[in-house]
Motif scaffolding. Structure first.
Motif, short mmCIF file in Angstrom:
data_model
loop_
_atom_site.label_atom_id
_atom_site.label_comp_id
_atom_site.label_asym_id
_atom_site.label_seq_id
_atom_site.Cartn_x
_atom_site.Cartn_y
_atom_site.Cartn_z
N ALA A 146 12.88 -7.52 35.89
CA ALA A 146 12.30 -7.63 37.23
C ALA A 146 12.34 -9.08 37.67
O ALA A 146 12.17 -9.99 36.85
CB ALA A 146 10.87 -7.11 37.26
N ILE A 147 12.55 -9.27 38.97
CA ILE A 147 12.68 -10.61 39.54
C ILE A 147 11.68 -10.72 40.67
O ILE A 147 11.61 -9.86 41.57
CB ILE A 147 14.11 -10.87 40.05
N VAL A 148 10.90 -11.79 40.65
CA VAL A 148 9.87 -12.04 41.67
C VAL A 148 10.35 -13.14 42.61
O VAL A 148 10.88 -14.16 42.16
CB VAL A 148 8.54 -12.47 41.02
N GLU A 149 10.17 -12.94 43.91
CA GLU A 149 10.35 -14.00 44.90
C GLU A 149 8.99 -14.61 45.19
O GLU A 149 8.02 -13.89 45.48
CB GLU A 149 10.90 -13.44 46.21
N MET A 150 8.92 -15.95 45.15
CA MET A 150 7.64 -16.61 45.42
C MET A 150 7.89 -17.99 46.01
O MET A 150 8.75 -18.73 45.53
CB MET A 150 6.82 -16.75 44.14
N LEU B 149 0.01 -11.39 41.34
CA LEU B 149 1.16 -10.96 40.53
C LEU B 149 0.84 -9.73 39.68
O LEU B 149 1.69 -8.85 39.52
CB LEU B 149 1.62 -12.10 39.62
N GLY B 150 -0.34 -9.67 39.12
CA GLY B 150 -0.69 -8.54 38.26
C GLY B 150 -0.58 -7.21 38.99
O GLY B 150 0.02 -6.26 38.49
N ALA B 151 -1.14 -7.14 40.21
CA ALA B 151 -1.10 -5.90 40.98
C ALA B 151 0.33 -5.57 41.41
O ALA B 151 0.73 -4.40 41.42
CB ALA B 151 -2.00 -6.03 42.20
N MET B 152 1.11 -6.58 41.76
CA MET B 152 2.48 -6.34 42.20
C MET B 152 3.36 -5.85 41.05
O MET B 152 4.16 -4.92 41.21
CB MET B 152 3.05 -7.60 42.84
N LEU B 153 3.21 -6.46 39.89
CA LEU B 153 4.00 -6.02 38.73
C LEU B 153 3.56 -4.63 38.27
O LEU B 153 4.38 -3.82 37.82
CB LEU B 153 3.88 -7.03 37.60
N ALA B 154 2.27 -4.34 38.38
CA ALA B 154 1.79 -3.00 38.04
C ALA B 154 2.41 -1.96 38.97
O ALA B 154 2.81 -0.87 38.54
CB ALA B 154 0.27 -2.94 38.12
N ASP C 136 10.93 0.54 42.96
CA ASP C 136 12.12 -0.29 42.82
C ASP C 136 11.94 -1.65 43.47
O ASP C 136 12.47 -2.65 43.00
CB ASP C 136 13.33 0.42 43.47
N VAL C 137 11.19 -1.67 44.57
CA VAL C 137 10.90 -2.90 45.30
C VAL C 137 9.42 -2.90 45.65
O VAL C 137 8.89 -1.90 46.14
CB VAL C 137 11.73 -3.01 46.59
N VAL C 138 8.76 -4.02 45.39
CA VAL C 138 7.35 -4.18 45.75
C VAL C 138 7.24 -5.35 46.72
O VAL C 138 7.72 -6.45 46.43
CB VAL C 138 6.47 -4.43 44.52
N ALA D 113 8.11 -10.23 54.84
CA ALA D 113 7.36 -10.85 53.76
C ALA D 113 8.29 -11.41 52.69
O ALA D 113 9.29 -10.78 52.33
CB ALA D 113 6.40 -9.84 53.13
N GLY D 114 7.94 -12.57 52.14
CA GLY D 114 8.77 -13.21 51.14
C GLY D 114 8.23 -13.15 49.73
O GLY D 114 8.84 -13.70 48.81
N TYR D 115 7.11 -12.49 49.53
CA TYR D 115 6.51 -12.35 48.19
C TYR D 115 6.85 -10.95 47.71
O TYR D 115 6.31 -9.96 48.21
CB TYR D 115 5.00 -12.54 48.29
N ARG D 116 7.76 -10.85 46.73
CA ARG D 116 8.31 -9.55 46.37
C ARG D 116 8.61 -9.46 44.88
O ARG D 116 8.78 -10.47 44.20
CB ARG D 116 9.62 -9.30 47.13
N VAL D 117 8.73 -8.21 44.42
CA VAL D 117 9.25 -7.92 43.09
C VAL D 117 10.41 -6.94 43.26
O VAL D 117 10.27 -5.91 43.92
CB VAL D 117 8.18 -7.28 42.18
N TYR D 118 11.54 -7.29 42.67
CA TYR D 118 12.70 -6.40 42.64
C TYR D 118 13.01 -6.02 41.20
O TYR D 118 13.07 -6.89 40.32
CB TYR D 118 13.95 -7.10 43.20
N ARG D 119 13.20 -4.76 40.95
CA ARG D 119 13.77 -4.36 39.68
C ARG D 119 15.24 -4.82 39.64
O ARG D 119 15.94 -4.78 40.66
CB ARG D 119 13.71 -2.86 39.50
N ALA D 120 15.69 -5.22 38.47
CA ALA D 120 17.09 -5.62 38.32
C ALA D 120 18.02 -4.48 38.70
O ALA D 120 19.06 -4.69 39.34
CB ALA D 120 17.36 -6.08 36.89
#
Length: 269
Positions: free
Chosen positions: A105-109, A120-125, A131-133, A175-182
């Motif tokens: 997983a890759i986070v944009e921050m 981050l904890g809630a977003m990764l959960a 697939d995208v948070v 929004a620029g704060y995101r989590v993407y699965r690889a």
């Protein structure tokens, strides 16, 4: 428990691999004072994650600061880029690096503290079943701190315009704060992305929805930077407006063609 806004889920048979390796990508340009603070906060709230600083040859010495942080902590890495090419290019370089190094997983921050590592904890959960948070300012529980009313109106108006024009049920597509699965990034044809600025985020959102990926929004509180200057300017806003309008026109034309095709088929029965 955080509240989320999401697209309809895929069939129950869909399964996702556990997320074990996380990389937080932090683009920088003249963030010498902010970078040590944000790195320390990420290490505190996501101690198992690695960090990749993407520095665009900052004239204020941010790259040197990044190197010093990396030398002191094996979880911190630095990718030095030749010059300022925009947020989109920086993130694409980070995505490539992450995929090459086997992250799940890759986070944009952002580096300026506006994206709080405490979320981050809630977003990764949430990424465990998505697939995208998107860390969203505009779902219940989300918000913005220290923005003038004019800036907030511009942001909210831009998101409403994007949602209507592109037909996307996403409240905060910019929004620029995101989590993407690889696995999600591999399916988005990143080699064809040439958008920059805030429309880069819209571009990846529409691609994810087009590929029927599961996109969820998790509420965050966005805090305007206290140190340094915002990268938002009229050129960034103009590019975003033009590209989103063009994508919207293409989307509506495609819808019209499909509707005409269905009508033609009906009349031949």
């Amino acid at each position: 428990m955080s509240r989320r806004n999401s697209l309809p889920p895929e069939p129950a048979t869909t399964t996702r691999e556990p997320i074990e390796r996380v990389l937080v990508c932090i683009p920088t340009y003249n963030e010498r004072e902010n970078l040590p603070r944000i790195v320390a906060r990420v290490r505190e709230h996501a101690p198992g994650a690695d960090i990749l600083v993407l520095d665009d040859n900052s004239p204020d010495g941010t790259g040197q600061v990044a190197d010093e942080l990396a030398a002191a902590d094996p979880h911190v890495h630095v990718l030095h880029r030749l010059g300022k090419e925009g947020l989109g290019r920086a993130y694409l370089a980070g995505f490539d690096w992450a995929l090459e190094h086997g992250y799940d997983a890759i986070v944009e921050m952002d580096a300026d503290g506006s994206h709080q590592p405490e979320h981050l904890g809630a977003m990764l959960a949430a990424a465990a079943d998505a697939d995208v948070v998107i860390g969203s300012r505009y779902v219940p529980g989300g918000g913005v701190v220290n923005w003038p009313a004019s800036r907030k109106a511009l942001s909210m108006g831009g998101n409403v315009y994007t949602r209507i024009l592109l037909g996307m049920p996403i409240k905060d597509a910019t929004a620029g704060y995101r989590v993407y699965r690889a696995s999600a990034l591999r399916g988005l044809r990143l080699e064809t992305v040439d958008s920059q600025g805030y429309c880069f985020q819209v571009d990846l959102t529409r691609r994810a929805i087009r590929e029927r990926l599961r996109v969820v929004e998790v509420p965050i509180t966005f805090v305007e930077r206290a140190i340094g200057d915002s990268k938002m300017n009229s050129d960034v806003a103009s590019e975003s407006l033009k590209r989103i309008t063009r994508w919207g026109v293409q989307h509506r034309l495609t819808q019209a063609r499909r509707a005409m095709g269905r009508d033609a088929k009906w009349h031949t029965l």
